[in-house]
Design a protein around this motif. Structure first.
Motif, PDB file in Angstrom:
ATOM      1  N   UNK A  72      10.215 -98.388 -10.708  1.00  0.00           N
ATOM      2  CA  UNK A  72       9.259 -98.813  -9.686  1.00  0.00           C
ATOM      3  C   UNK A  72       9.343-100.302  -9.371  1.00  0.00           C
ATOM      4  N   UNK A  73       9.885-101.095 -10.294  1.00  0.00           N
ATOM      5  CA  UNK A  73      10.018-102.533 -10.043  1.00  0.00           C
ATOM      6  C   UNK A  73      11.346-102.896  -9.391  1.00  0.00           C
ATOM      7  N   UNK A  74      12.137-101.885  -9.036  1.00  0.00           N
ATOM      8  CA  UNK A  74      13.414-102.142  -8.383  1.00  0.00           C
ATOM      9  C   UNK A  74      14.574-102.365  -9.326  1.00  0.00           C
ATOM     10  N   UNK A  75      14.323-102.313 -10.643  1.00  0.00           N
ATOM     11  CA  UNK A  75      15.394-102.532 -11.620  1.00  0.00           C
ATOM     12  C   UNK A  75      15.969-101.201 -12.091  1.00  0.00           C
ATOM     13  N   UNK A  76      17.098-101.271 -12.824  1.00  0.00           N
ATOM     14  CA  UNK A  76      17.721-100.086 -13.394  1.00  0.00           C
ATOM     15  C   UNK A  76      17.930-100.310 -14.892  1.00  0.00           C
ATOM     16  N   UNK A  77      16.879-100.167 -15.697  1.00  0.00           N
ATOM     17  CA  UNK A  77      17.026-100.415 -17.139  1.00  0.00           C
ATOM     18  C   UNK A  77      17.988 -99.429 -17.793  1.00  0.00           C
ATOM     19  N   UNK A  78      18.991 -99.958 -18.456  1.00  0.00           N
ATOM     20  CA  UNK A  78      19.997 -99.152 -19.144  1.00  0.00           C
ATOM     21  C   UNK A  78      19.722 -99.252 -20.636  1.00  0.00           C
ATOM     22  N   UNK A  79      18.701 -98.525 -21.070  1.00  0.00           N
ATOM     23  CA  UNK A  79      18.150 -98.705 -22.406  1.00  0.00           C
ATOM     24  C   UNK A  79      19.130 -98.406 -23.527  1.00  0.00           C
ATOM     25  N   UNK A  80      19.844 -97.277 -23.436  1.00  0.00           N
ATOM     26  CA  UNK A  80      20.645 -96.880 -24.583  1.00  0.00           C
ATOM     27  C   UNK A  80      21.866 -97.772 -24.784  1.00  0.00           C
ATOM     28  N   UNK A  81      22.387 -98.328 -23.699  1.00  0.00           N
ATOM     29  CA  UNK A  81      23.442 -99.331 -23.853  1.00  0.00           C
ATOM     30  C   UNK A  81      22.866-100.594 -24.475  1.00  0.00           C
ATOM     31  N   UNK A  82      21.666-100.983 -24.050  1.00  0.00           N
ATOM     32  CA  UNK A  82      20.980-102.163 -24.607  1.00  0.00           C
ATOM     33  C   UNK A  82      20.721-101.968 -26.102  1.00  0.00           C
ATOM     34  N   UNK A  83      20.236-100.791 -26.473  1.00  0.00           N
ATOM     35  CA  UNK A  83      19.913-100.546 -27.883  1.00  0.00           C
ATOM     36  C   UNK A  83      21.152-100.732 -28.753  1.00  0.00           C
ATOM     37  N   UNK A  84      22.274-100.183 -28.291  1.00  0.00           N
ATOM     38  CA  UNK A  84      23.512-100.317 -29.066  1.00  0.00           C
ATOM     39  C   UNK A  84      24.002-101.760 -29.128  1.00  0.00           C
ATOM     40  N   UNK A  85      24.028-102.419 -27.968  1.00  0.00           N
ATOM     41  CA  UNK A  85      24.714-103.707 -27.851  1.00  0.00           C
ATOM     42  C   UNK A  85      23.831-104.896 -28.193  1.00  0.00           C
ATOM     43  N   UNK A  86      22.529-104.732 -28.115  1.00  0.00           N
ATOM     44  CA  UNK A  86      21.628-105.853 -28.381  1.00  0.00           C
ATOM     45  C   UNK A  86      20.737-105.567 -29.579  1.00  0.00           C
ATOM     46  N   UNK A  87      19.883-104.560 -29.471  1.00  0.00           N
ATOM     47  CA  UNK A  87      18.907-104.310 -30.531  1.00  0.00           C
ATOM     48  C   UNK A  87      19.582-103.975 -31.855  1.00  0.00           C
ATOM     49  N   UNK A  88      20.446-102.947 -31.864  1.00  0.00           N
ATOM     50  CA  UNK A  88      21.081-102.540 -33.118  1.00  0.00           C
ATOM     51  C   UNK A  88      22.089-103.566 -33.626  1.00  0.00           C
ATOM     52  N   UNK A  89      22.567-104.406 -32.721  1.00  0.00           N
ATOM     53  CA  UNK A  89      23.510-105.459 -33.121  1.00  0.00           C
ATOM     54  C   UNK A  89      22.799-106.664 -33.712  1.00  0.00           C
ATOM     55  N   UNK A  90      21.459-106.629 -33.702  1.00  0.00           N
ATOM     56  CA  UNK A  90      20.698-107.731 -34.288  1.00  0.00           C
ATOM     57  C   UNK A  90      20.627-108.970 -33.431  1.00  0.00           C
ATOM     58  N   UNK A  91      20.868-108.842 -32.132  1.00  0.00           N
ATOM     59  CA  UNK A  91      20.820-109.990 -31.233  1.00  0.00           C
ATOM     60  C   UNK A  91      19.405-110.233 -30.731  1.00  0.00           C
ATOM     61  N   UNK A  92      19.109-111.436 -30.263  1.00  0.00           N
ATOM     62  CA  UNK A  92      17.786-111.709 -29.707  1.00  0.00           C
ATOM     63  C   UNK A  92      17.534-110.839 -28.479  1.00  0.00           C
ATOM     64  N   UNK A  93      16.289-110.480 -28.283  1.00  0.00           N
ATOM     65  CA  UNK A  93      15.930-109.636 -27.139  1.00  0.00           C
ATOM     66  C   UNK A  93      16.221-110.364 -25.840  1.00  0.00           C
ATOM     67  N   UNK A  94      17.028-109.746 -24.996  1.00  0.00           N
ATOM     68  CA  UNK A  94      17.362-110.299 -23.700  1.00  0.00           C
ATOM     69  C   UNK A  94      17.940-109.181 -22.848  1.00  0.00           C
ATOM     70  N   UNK A  95      17.185-108.776 -21.833  1.00  0.00           N
ATOM     71  CA  UNK A  95      17.604-107.659 -20.992  1.00  0.00           C
ATOM     72  C   UNK A  95      18.507-108.075 -19.848  1.00  0.00           C
ATOM     73  N   UNK A  96      18.924-109.322 -19.794  1.00  0.00           N
ATOM     74  CA  UNK A  96      19.819-109.784 -18.730  1.00  0.00           C
ATOM     75  C   UNK A  96      21.103-108.941 -18.726  1.00  0.00           C
ATOM     76  N   UNK A  97      21.393-108.374 -17.587  1.00  0.00           N
ATOM     77  CA  UNK A  97      22.583-107.533 -17.474  1.00  0.00           C
ATOM     78  C   UNK A  97      22.348-106.096 -17.865  1.00  0.00           C
ATOM     79  N   UNK A  98      21.133-105.775 -18.298  1.00  0.00           N
ATOM     80  CA  UNK A  98      20.820-104.416 -18.704  1.00  0.00           C
ATOM     81  C   UNK A  98      19.723-103.779 -17.843  1.00  0.00           C
ATOM     82  N   UNK A  99      19.210-104.534 -16.887  1.00  0.00           N
ATOM     83  CA  UNK A  99      18.253-103.958 -15.954  1.00  0.00           C
ATOM     84  C   UNK A  99      18.363-104.719 -14.639  1.00  0.00           C
TER      85      UNK A  99
END
Length: 311
Positions: free
Chosen positions: A284-311
């Motif tokens: 609804x905000x015009x973005x396309x959150x790609x959560x499962x790619x984010x979870x693998x590449x950012x969250x599970x990788x232990x990186x700081x939260x940053x959705x840049x490039x993932x929505x």
């Protein structure tokens, strides 16, 4: 004219859908967006009027049906416990009598959030709660498929969507923090694949589909925020920055239902974020959150939260 599903207005005007487990969360979002594309949507659940399921939540199937109708479709609320085969059989006979067809079945029945005991071994987890969770996640879907699919395959082109949490790829490689929850969600992925084998010879399609980190009514309440203020929840959980509304996965289902080539997905494990990249719809905000790619590449990788490039 384009509706808020990013489909032409009335794209699903001839479609009859059943959203089993449509009281709240993903089910409500899916029913709403099927309605926005013009579909007739039967919405089932256990919370109806003043009657409450074991959740004790205030959302009702009638409210969801009203959202469907207000969006441009036709919402029909039917109180059903999908563990009760007699009730499910009666539901399908009602759809047959009233509509004469079933084009889309969304198995979103769940009801296990309050039963999960996170990070507990199988011998530590409450056994009754764990087994109840499996019945709610697996038995309900099989009972509903047993009665609904004969009506769906009576016409070519039907679509079955098995709703779960996590893609088959992610769930195969990651422990979902409880043996019972893990089994429930992996089983539904597999169910989408196995039912595809049954349906392909009838020119019908089955998939499993997962939203990302969804801002459901329960999740918003958990963090003490609203849809308008959800970003403040990132102060408690930074990775909530990748979250999405239930309408996002609703648009994913509407896009699948409107795709005449949806058979290409038969047996596949899909995600709202992945389908958004293909079909072009947004949240609804015009973005396309790609959560499962984010979870693998950012969250599970232990990186700081940053959705840049993932929505």
């Amino acid at each position: 004219m384009v509706s808020d599903t990013h489909l032409p207005t009335g794209a699903l005007a001839e479609t009859v859908a059943l959203v089993a487990g449509g009281t709240r969360g993903a089910g409500r979002g899916i029913a709403h967006k099927l309605g926005a594309a013009g579909a007739t949507v039967y919405v089932t659940g256990r919370t109806s009027g003043r009657e409450r399921s074991e959740y004790g939540r205030p959302e009702t199937i009638e409210e969801t049906a009203e959202l469907v109708t207000a969006a441009g479709g036709k919402g029909i609320a039917v109180k059903v416990d999908h563990l009760d085969a007699t009730q499910v059989e009666a539901l399908i006979e009602r759809i047959r009598a009233e509509s004469g067809r079933l084009d889309v079945l969304v198995n979103d029945i769940w009801g296990g959030e309050y039963l999960v005991e996170w990070n507990k071994s199988v011998w530590e987890h409450d056994l009754a709660k764990g087994l109840r969770m499996l019945r709610l996640a697996i038995d309900t879907h099989l009972i509903t498929a047993h009665y609904a699919l004969p009506l769906m395959i009576a016409r070519p082109g039907g679509l079955l969507v098995e709703m779960t949490d996590g893609t088959a790829e992610y769930n195969a490689d990651n422990y979902r923090l409880s043996p019972f929850y893990d089994l429930a969600k992996v089983a539904v992925n597999r169910m989408g694949w196995t039912l595809a084998k049954d349906l392909e010879r009838h020119d019908a399609t089955a998939v499993s589909l997962t939203p990302g980190w969804m801002r459901s009514e329960i999740m918003l309440e958990h963090y003490g925020v609203t849809e308008d203020t959800w970003r403040t929840a990132t102060e408690q959980e930074p990775h909530f920055v990748i979250s999405e509304t239930p309408r996002f996965v609703g648009r994913a289902v509407a896009a699948l239902a409107a795709d005449p080539e949806r058979g290409r997905w038969n047996g596949e494990s899909l995600s709202s974020g992945g389908l958004a990249q293909i079909y072009g719809f947004t949240d609804v905000d015009g973005s396309r959150p790609d959560c499962w790619r984010y979870v693998r590449e950012v969250q599970d990788a232990g990186l700081p939260a940053d959705a840049t490039g993932y929505r």
